[in-house]
Design an enzyme around this catalytic site. Structure first.
Site, PDB file in Angstrom:
ATOM      1  N   CYS A  44      -0.755   1.604  -3.730  1.00 58.73           N
ATOM      2  CA  CYS A  44       0.520   1.368  -2.950  1.00 58.73           C
ATOM      3  C   CYS A  44       0.129  -0.354  -2.601  1.00 58.73           C
ATOM      4  CB  CYS A  44       0.364   2.046  -1.679  1.00 58.73           C
ATOM      5  SG  CYS A  44       2.024   1.700  -0.903  1.00 58.73           S
ATOM      6  N   LEU A  45       0.960  -1.246  -3.411  1.00 61.82           N
ATOM      7  CA  LEU A  45       0.915  -2.468  -3.585  1.00 61.82           C
ATOM      8  C   LEU A  45       2.185  -3.131  -3.403  1.00 61.82           C
ATOM      9  CD1 LEU A  45      -0.922  -5.179  -2.752  1.00 61.82           C
ATOM     10  CD2 LEU A  45      -1.317  -5.110  -5.529  1.00 61.82           C
TER      11      LEU A  45
END
Length: 184
Positions: A113-114
């Protein structure tokens, strides 16, 4: 048809004939852009890049060793796979963490999750920006935008326990019944 960019007339025809004669496939704009980025790549000293399949620059791996001693994951090495779509840079690369980790922004399946890999991706961004973003996740994990809900909840509610869980996971101990590889 009027061609605005590219080789002129006979030069373009010669290039197309060479491609047809050799059976080489025409490279996508994404491959051309990625090739340029790779030649100009300015990797941090804690990151190494590998291309497991010869002649395939669209799929590669990086090995990231957390070298900032202020990070909870200091000293551990993580392996990430990158898969770059042919529509790159209009679509972001897909990044997968191949090393199991106790982290709020990387789930147990290795999804990352970026923000720049999702809604904040812009074609002006590059592979180097993604690598820097991965490095940043080890310095500033974000429990408010998690993939690993359990780790994020623990980080928000009990930071000392979270820190202890990270240390235990790095030593190869199980967290909530989930085994982790020994990385230190």
């Amino acid at each position: 048809m009027i061609r605005i960019f590219g080789p002129k007339g006979s030069q373009r025809d010669e290039e197309e004939k060479k491609t047809q004669d050799t059976g080489a496939k025409r490279r996508s704009a994404g491959e051309i852009r990625l090739q340029k980025e790779i030649t100009e790549l300015d990797l941090p000293r804690n990151v190494k890049i590998e291309f497991p399949r010869e002649n395939d620059i669209m799929n590669f791996d990086i090995k990231l060793t957390v070298d900032d001693n202020s990070s909870l994951w200091y000293g551990a090495t993580y392996h990430f796979s990158f898969s770059v779509p042919t529509a790159y840079p209009h679509e972001p690369p897909r990044v997968h963490c191949n090393t199991k980790i106790y982290h709020p922004n990387i789930n147990l399946q290795g999804n990352v999750c970026l923000n720049i890999l999702r809604g904040d991706w812009k074609p002006v961004l590059c592979i180097n920006a993604v690598i820097l973003g991965l490095n940043f996740l080890f310095l500033e994990p974000n429990p408010n935008d998690p993939l690993n809900q359990d780790a994020a909840q623990t980080m928000r509610d009990n930071p000392d326990r979270f820190n202890d869980n990270v240390r235990r996971s790095l030593r190869g101990q199980a967290i909530n019944g989930e085994p982790y590889p020994r990385l230190l």
